[in-house]
Scaffold this motif. Structure first.
Motif, mmCIF file in Angstrom:
data_model
loop_
_atom_site.group_PDB
_atom_site.id
_atom_site.type_symbol
_atom_site.label_atom_id
_atom_site.label_comp_id
_atom_site.label_asym_id
_atom_site.label_seq_id
_atom_site.Cartn_x
_atom_site.Cartn_y
_atom_site.Cartn_z
ATOM 1 N N LYS A 169 0.852 -1.193 0.000
ATOM 2 C CA LYS A 169 0.000 0.000 0.000
ATOM 3 C C LYS A 169 0.885 1.238 0.000
ATOM 4 C CE LYS A 169 -4.182 -1.904 1.190
ATOM 5 N NZ LYS A 169 -5.534 -1.635 1.559
ATOM 6 N N VAL A 170 0.321 2.342 -0.505
ATOM 7 C CA VAL A 170 1.068 3.594 -0.582
ATOM 8 C C VAL A 170 0.253 4.718 0.044
ATOM 9 C CG1 VAL A 170 2.212 2.925 -2.726
ATOM 10 C CG2 VAL A 170 0.085 4.215 -2.829
ATOM 11 N N LEU A 171 0.961 5.737 0.540
ATOM 12 C CA LEU A 171 0.265 6.985 0.863
ATOM 13 C C LEU A 171 0.021 7.657 -0.481
ATOM 14 C CD1 LEU A 171 2.165 8.311 4.009
ATOM 15 C CD2 LEU A 171 0.168 6.821 3.859
ATOM 16 N N ARG A 172 -1.215 7.929 -0.810
ATOM 17 C CA ARG A 172 -1.514 8.357 -2.184
ATOM 18 C C ARG A 172 -0.637 9.536 -2.602
ATOM 19 N NH1 ARG A 172 -7.579 11.042 -1.484
ATOM 20 N NH2 ARG A 172 -6.898 12.902 -0.372
ATOM 21 N N THR A 173 -0.110 9.446 -3.815
ATOM 22 C CA THR A 173 0.828 10.459 -4.298
ATOM 23 C C THR A 173 0.098 11.595 -5.007
ATOM 24 O OG1 THR A 173 1.093 9.236 -6.362
ATOM 25 C CG2 THR A 173 2.655 8.755 -4.599
ATOM 26 N N HIS A 174 -1.186 11.395 -5.256
ATOM 27 C CA HIS A 174 -2.012 12.435 -5.881
ATOM 28 C C HIS A 174 -3.474 12.146 -5.562
ATOM 29 C CE1 HIS A 174 -1.721 9.838 -9.857
ATOM 30 N NE2 HIS A 174 -1.963 9.110 -8.795
ATOM 31 N N THR A 175 -4.366 13.073 -5.923
ATOM 32 C CA THR A 175 -5.793 12.840 -5.672
ATOM 33 C C THR A 175 -6.442 12.070 -6.831
ATOM 34 O OG1 THR A 175 -6.061 15.138 -6.396
ATOM 35 C CG2 THR A 175 -6.306 14.702 -4.037
#
Ligand code: DAH
Length: 361
Positions: free
Chosen positions: A172-178
């Protein structure tokens, strides 16, 4: 045994009860009369030692006196209670007509203010706000958006990955964009879609114009007939409304994003003469957002038929356009929680720029 005159005792006890000026004082008077060692209690105890006849008359008189004292106590208690309440009501009164003291009131953070302004402008164009999770999976943040494996956003040094590995090897990632909220919305909802997505985003960057946590706003329209002309009209209107300049020069410069085709970057006119930055007239251009027609592959990834539906998307950095509009030089100061900064750059809650009152100040 000589019996004490009740008239005298009555006068004295009633005087104490009626004369009490506080609830504490009244309690003392009560204890003095009816407490375990009180005057009246003492007299009642003495009844046992009297002859039957005397006991009867004396008992009746004492009980009558006791009733009288109790009534006086209740009356005094009510009076003193009222006094206490009235005192509190005057003392704690809130004057709701008093003007808010602008010098001491809290401030609205420029990020919140800018989000409100953006939502107000796109809200007036019929967009609704959508949201998504900060912790995203590979599919929504990258794959469904047609972001190729070699794209820099996928690299470890650009993106915050969580430690745990899923069965397919992804993390999982911390979202890099919306932009993943585009995917979530299209998977959940049939067109027509018209959303605006303000929210927090994360990248492992840190300098005067980059912070590991920042904010973006995403926009997405999907229907049968929305074309590049609508994209241009919509974003030109937005730029002019946001900066409060009806004649703000806006230009579209061809660009590349994996999730749009064609793609463009939007620049606004500015002047850098004399070292400063002035938005509006001038010979220079300043990039403020990315946009494009949603890529057919992205539509297909969301089970939307690109032969029937089409539309456009855009994304921009909120801090960036707040810095430009309000002249804030360093991005990192947004998150220092320095009250002096907030008093300077923040907004007084009852005096924020609005579409009706004028967005530019
Ligand atoms: N997601 C892009 C970024 O973070 C911004 C963006 C560009 C969003 C173009 C869009 C778009 O929806 O069409 O850099």
């Amino acid at each position: 045994m000589a019996m004490e005159s009740l008239d005298h005792i009555r006068d004295e006890l009633l005087r104490l009860v009626k004369g009490a000026t506080s609830l504490d004082g009244l309690e003392q008077a009560r204890v003095g009369a009816l407490g375990r060692k009180g005057r009246l209690t003492g007299l009642l105890k003495e009844l046992g030692g009297l002859a039957a006849d005397d006991r009867k008359t004396r008992g009746a008189a004492l009980n009558q006196l006791k009733d009288e004292i109790e009534a006086a106590l209740a009356e005094a208690h009510a009076r003193l209670n009222d006094q206490v309440l009235n005192a509190r009501l005057t003392q704690e009164r809130v004057d709701v007509t008093l003007p808010v003291d602008a010098a001491t009131a809290g401030r609205i953070h420029p990020v919140s203010q800018t989000i409100d302004e953006i939502v107000a402008i796109f809200g007036a164009m019929g967009f609704v706000v959508a949201e998504g999770p900060h912790i995203e999976d590979d599919f929504h943040n990258f794959t469904a958006l047609n972001i190729p494996p070699e794209h820099p956003a996928r690299q470890e040094q650009d993106t915050f990955y969580l430690a745990a590995t899923a069965a397919d090897g992804s993390r999982k990632v911390l979202r890099t964009h919306t932009s993943p909220v585009q995917i979530r919305t299209m998977l959940r909802q049939k067109p027509p879609i018209r959303i605006i997505v303000p929210g927090r985003t994360f990248r492992s960057d840190h300098d005067a114009t980059h912070s590991p946590m920042f904010h973006q706003v995403e926009g997405l329209i999907i229907d049968r007939a929305t074309h590049m002309g609508h994209l241009k009209g919509c974003l030109i209107d937005f730029c002019r409304a946001y900066f409060g300049m009806a004649d703000l020069p806006v230009r579209f410069r061809p660009s590349y994003f994996p999730f749009t085709e064609p793609s463009a970057e939007v620049d606004i006119g500015c002047s850098r003469e004399g070292g400063g930055l002035k938005i509006g007239a001038g010979a220079d251009w300043l990039e403020i957002l990315g946009c494009g027609m949603v890529h057919p592959k992205v539509l297909r990834n969301c089970n939307i038929d690109p032969d029937t539906y089409q539309g456009f998307a855009f994304g921009m950095g909120i801090e960036r356009i707040a810095m430009l509009k309000y002249g804030i030089p360093d991005l990192r100061t947004f998150y220092d929680s320095d009250l002096r900064w907030l008093r300077h750059y923040g907004f007084v809650p009852l005096d924020v720029p609005t579409l009706a009152g004028g967005l530019a100040r």
